[in-house]
Design a protein around this motif. Structure first.
Motif, PDB file in Angstrom:
ATOM      1  N   ARG A 198       2.083   5.916   3.200  1.00 13.32           N
ATOM      2  CA  ARG A 198       1.670   6.867   4.194  1.00 13.32           C
ATOM      3  C   ARG A 198       1.496   6.026   5.600  1.00 13.32           C
ATOM      4  NH1 ARG A 198       2.798  12.008   2.473  1.00 13.32           N
ATOM      5  NH2 ARG A 198       2.686  12.246   0.299  1.00 13.32           N
ATOM      6  N   ASP A 241      -3.146  10.240  -5.760  1.00 18.59           N
ATOM      7  CA  ASP A 241      -2.113  11.253  -5.465  1.00 18.59           C
ATOM      8  C   ASP A 241      -1.361  11.154  -4.329  1.00 18.59           C
ATOM      9  OD1 ASP A 241      -4.058  11.311  -3.236  1.00 18.59           O
ATOM     10  OD2 ASP A 241      -4.765  13.347  -3.496  1.00 18.59           O
ATOM     11  N   TYR A 248      -0.637   4.438   6.349  1.00 21.40           N
ATOM     12  CA  TYR A 248      -1.977   4.529   6.653  1.00 21.40           C
ATOM     13  C   TYR A 248      -3.041   3.058   6.582  1.00 21.40           C
ATOM     14  CZ  TYR A 248      -7.018   6.603   6.478  1.00 21.40           C
ATOM     15  OH  TYR A 248      -8.297   6.807   6.953  1.00 21.40           O
ATOM     16  N   PHE A 273      -1.952  10.423  -1.390  1.00 16.14           N
ATOM     17  CA  PHE A 273      -2.395  10.769  -0.153  1.00 16.14           C
ATOM     18  C   PHE A 273      -3.881  10.517   0.382  1.00 16.14           C
ATOM     19  CE2 PHE A 273      -3.307  14.415   3.032  1.00 16.14           C
ATOM     20  CZ  PHE A 273      -2.424  14.140   3.798  1.00 16.14           C
ATOM     21  N   THR A 274      -4.772  10.672  -0.671  1.00 13.23           N
ATOM     22  CA  THR A 274      -6.453  10.582  -0.501  1.00 13.23           C
ATOM     23  C   THR A 274      -6.834   9.205  -0.609  1.00 13.23           C
ATOM     24  OG1 THR A 274      -6.393  12.466  -1.645  1.00 13.23           O
ATOM     25  CG2 THR A 274      -8.417  11.211  -1.176  1.00 13.23           C
ATOM     26  N   PRO A 275      -7.221   8.695   0.463  1.00  3.14           N
ATOM     27  CA  PRO A 275      -7.754   7.475   0.536  1.00  3.14           C
ATOM     28  C   PRO A 275      -8.708   6.885  -0.856  1.00  3.14           C
ATOM     29  CG  PRO A 275      -8.043   8.100   2.470  1.00  3.14           C
ATOM     30  CD  PRO A 275      -7.686   9.324   1.852  1.00  3.14           C
ATOM     31  N   THR A 302       1.462   1.902  -4.662  1.00  6.22           N
ATOM     32  CA  THR A 302       0.714   3.207  -4.396  1.00  6.22           C
ATOM     33  C   THR A 302      -0.292   3.058  -3.238  1.00  6.22           C
ATOM     34  OG1 THR A 302      -0.926   2.747  -6.046  1.00  6.22           O
ATOM     35  CG2 THR A 302       0.944   4.233  -6.704  1.00  6.22           C
ATOM     36  N   ASP A 303      -0.084   1.538  -2.704  1.00  7.01           N
ATOM     37  CA  ASP A 303      -0.977   1.458  -1.267  1.00  7.01           C
ATOM     38  C   ASP A 303      -0.474   2.351  -0.400  1.00  7.01           C
ATOM     39  OD1 ASP A 303      -2.616  -0.840   0.039  1.00  7.01           O
ATOM     40  OD2 ASP A 303      -0.748  -0.010   1.347  1.00  7.01           O
ATOM     41  N   LEU A 304      -1.699   2.965   0.358  1.00  5.97           N
ATOM     42  CA  LEU A 304      -1.375   4.047   1.187  1.00  5.97           C
ATOM     43  C   LEU A 304      -0.737   3.559   2.643  1.00  5.97           C
ATOM     44  CD1 LEU A 304      -4.416   6.446   1.201  1.00  5.97           C
ATOM     45  CD2 LEU A 304      -2.122   6.925   0.426  1.00  5.97           C
TER      46      LEU A 304
END
Lengths: 278, 278
Positions: free
Chosen positions: B27, B99, B29, B101-103, B21-23
């Motif tokens: 993503r 979620d 990011y 998406f949110t950092p 789940t690391d962004l």
């Protein structure tokens, strides 16, 4: 959910780790796709798998599984989690790279999460969008590159917006996580055709709307948007969601339009029938 | 190397995992930076740290450590690995996101790897580049977004090229992993100024060259390149490397130019002095 899936193995969520030399992590070299499970049935799974494989082709990442094998692997995870409503994300990355740059055997990962239910008021009242001049680098591929969207979260919160409308030198294309539609004063529905991700929900809406309206895939300009009577976005997670405001420009009367509401009803019915017939 | 570093902990390389789940993974990011260790001394570490923090600012990812604390953490890993020559990569990501998406709290990761030594023939004979029309999305930030470069690896191999020269609508900017310089027939040295990552080696070369040559930061056109007598790239891993061919266009006489060779000598001496004085 209790389990995720990594390279053939069902793994407890808290232990679902990848090595830091994965190229999606080190170099943003990865693609994904996701679909919903409703009443135990995966929605439009074939279309999502096709798009997933196509995104891989665009980036040059090839899944070593056949479509049948891929589905078997997905079902392995679904069976382990036993959830009748969920959101499933598939990831394919460049693999664990020795030199941190050159792709190796892809890593294939599946996450199954609780289905997030959108606030019904968003459908009732419509949503706000903010705007950003930005063109995704590989528009037809669902890559993991979302930095520009995540950068905008603060501004979205400030403006009480739910998504970001992207436009390039010429046209409005899509939002950060959805496709974009407008309806003009002659009740013609338009959705952008170039430089956008061809959404699965987008395609369904085009098919459904055809029976009742004149609907066209055509590039949308800022002027088209300013004159639009209605606007909405479509995505797997949101379905159809009315847009009533784009960065302080009110769309139509500032409430969800009648055609949008009609399309929402058509789509709802379509999903119901789809689930009944599986 | 035996160890990597993840969020304050020294971890054996084979166990250096992050949660999916690391962004940066989900993503793209994330930002990074890297520097060399030579004879046990980290090269230009302050400049790399400053750029790392600045890349984070551009993306909106804030390291919770002070610069002093950051250096302590780096030294923790260096002490564990006890290697006198190495390449060190720092990563900062949007954190584990609930979620997707949110950092959240950023993940801070340091990898220390064997220093890859470039083939001396590359410096002696010069290298080939291929070209790609591409502008990085956040040129001043060192983000993990390298998909477009990795996509080109096959073509690089076919053309026996070592790097990809990027150009946008107007100018030649940089290569996928280096800064780009040309030298014209009046012995003036130019390097692109806009929409490029401001490299640490680039900056050193500008300073060193100033004592001997007329050197200017200025945007370079395709025409400038076609008329150039010499060309070279600069980067942390490569130092100065002569360019003799850009996608079948031969630069100068097709061999490393005399000014490039002089700059290579100056830089070599500069590094030697730098190491002696630390």
């Amino acid at each position: 959910m209790k389990y995720y899936y990594i390279n053939g193995k069902i793994i407890e969520v808290r232990h679902a780790n990848i090595h830091v030399t994965d190229l999606a992590f080190l170099r943003g070299y990865g693609i994904f796709d996701f679909f919903k499970i409703l009443s135990g049935k995966p929605l439009f799974i074939d279309k999502h798998i096709n798009r997933f494989i196509n995104s891989g082709k665009i980036l040059g990442i090839e899944l070593s599984l056949s479509i049948t094998q891929l589905k078997e692997q997905i079902h392995k995870l679904l069976n382990a989690n036993k959830s009748s409503n969920a959101s499933v994300q598939m990831f394919l990355t460049g693999g664990y790279s020795i030199d941190g740059f050159t792709p190796t055997n892809p890593n294939f990962i599946i996450l199954e999460n609780k289905l997030s239910v959108n606030d019904p008021l968003l459908y009732l009242n419509g949503i706000n969008l903010i705007k950003l001049k930005y063109q995704r680098e590989m528009p037809e591929a669902k890559t993991t590159n979302y930095s520009n969207a995540i950068k905008m979260i603060k501004k979205m919160k400030q403006k009480n917006a739910l998504d970001i409308l992207y436009y390039n030198d010429k046209f409005i294309t899509e939002t950060a996580r959805s496709n974009f539609f407008i309806i003009d004063h002659k009740d013609v529905i338009y959705t952008s055709i170039d430089n956008v991700l061809k959404g699965i929900t987008r395609q369904k809406i085009i098919q459904l709307a055809k029976n009742y309206y004149n609907i066209k895939e055509k590039n949308i300009t800022i002027e088209d948007l300013k004159k639009a009577k209605e606007a909405f976005i479509t995505s797997t997670t949101k379905g159809i969601m009315p847009v009533v405001n784009v960065e302080n420009d009110i769309i139509g009367k500032g409430v969800p339009g009648v055609i949008t509401i009609h399309l929402m009803q058509l789509f709802k019915k379509f999903i119901k029938d789809y689930l009944r017939n599986r």
